[in-house]
Write an enzyme that holds these catalytic residues in place. Structure first.
Site: not given
Length: 350
Positions: A95-96
């Site tokens: 993810c980020w």
């Protein structure tokens, strides 16, 4: 334990069966690890909603609402795109920042029995490695620039050189732009980050010990900017100069840019900004030729009135190491093949 990658080479050779980007579709569209598929833990609207709750209510409420969304979305992915995966499948999830979204996703996949792992630091780790490659260290590649006036088929020659065993770097293809005022291509350009990902990936696939031919470009192609490591390398690289008669160049440009210059309204919109540089009379003449449908005459006028003067000015500023000059009388298929053969011959002497 999350997998740690310390170099771009390592992350591009990750060894997993599938890389899953669980960020929102908007984040994925801007840039992502090459080859990754997007299975969002939160879609665009959900991500915005959770962010609003975080700011206006509390972090706890945001995590609680977001967790329910993520679990339901992961269940949909398991029942949908992942339904046919067998027990040996090994996914790599990010993810980020390598935090909650990828962690929840990995946990659910692992509980099913898949050997799922996450990327330590998530997309931000990948982005730092791309940035380091393109901004912080000198590129090891041996570049040779393919240079020459506009309309000498430089871009068209790159795939011909590649078919002859020469390494090429097609920057206009990576930038999805033909590098001029009339150069916009269908689908538009990638983001700057997306361009840098495709560029770093392309460079990764090239042997630094072998020559790489790249078309001479400005430091900006459309709206994307060439990173300093590449641009500085290009500025000092030796060059092969292509030369062709004006008539041949005009005919080639009329054919290559036909999808753009056949539309007088589009031509006018693209060329009007040049009024401050070339004057109203010249630009009005170009637009008139476009309206008349005389595409060859328009191409020749653009070359004579704009592109050649700009090129001549740039040549006066640059100290160029020219290793060969290739003269081509015609830029049809046969002429391009002859030019490619001559370039290969020049490169063999290096």
């Amino acid at each position: 334990m999350p997998v740690t990658f310390s170099s771009l080479d390592a992350i591009l050779a990750h060894g997993f069966d599938t890389v899953i980007d669980v960020r929102s579709p908007a984040e994925f569209a801007e840039d992502h690890v090459p080859g990754a598929i997007n299975l969002p833990a939160l879609d665009n609207d959900q991500r915005a909603e959770v962010g609003t709750i975080y700011k206006q209510i509390s972090a706890f409420d945001a995590r609680k609402v977001g967790a329910g969304m993520v679990v339901r979305n992961v269940a949909d992915h398991v029942d949908g795109p992942l339904a046919e995966k067998d027990g040996a499948w090994r996914p790599l999830v990010y993810c980020w920042r390598g935090g909650q979204r990828s962690g929840v996703f990995r946990t659910i996949l692992s509980e099913i029995g898949w050997r799922a792992e996450t990327i330590s630091g998530g997309y931000q780790t990948y982005r730092r490695l791309v940035h380091k490659t393109l901004y912080d260290v000198a590129l090891p590649h041996r570049l040779v620039l393919l240079d020459g006036y506009t309309g000498t088929a430089k871009t068209a020659l790159l795939p011909r050189l590649k078919s002859r065993g020469i390494q090429v770097l097609d920057l206009e293809d990576l930038a999805c732009h033909r590098g001029s005022l009339l150069g916009e291509m269908p689908g538009g350009q990638p983001s700057q980050k997306g361009f840098e990902t495709t560029l770093a990936t392309a460079l990764h696939g090239l042997d630094p010990n072998q020559v790489v031919v790249v078309e001479a470009e400005s430091s900006k192609i459309g709206r994307v900017i060439l990173p300093p490591a590449l641009w500085s390398k290009m500025m000092t690289a030796p060059r092969i100069i292509l030369d062709a008669p004006l008539a041949a160049r005009a005919a080639y440009l009329a054919q290559t840019y036909r999808d753009v210059i056949v539309d007088p309204g589009l031509v006018a919109r693209r060329l009007n900004p040049l009024r401050r540089v070339r004057g109203h009379g010249i630009v009005d003449h170009w637009i008139s030729l476009s309206k008349q449908g005389d595409l060859v005459a328009l191409s020749q006028a653009l070359v004579q009135d704009h592109y050649d003067p700009a090129y001549n000015k740039s040549r006066q500023r640059a100290d160029r190491d020219v290793i060969a000059q290739v003269v081509v009388e015609n830029l049809d298929q046969a002429g391009q093949n002859r030019a490619a053969d001559a370039i290969v011959a020049a490169l063999s002497a290096l």
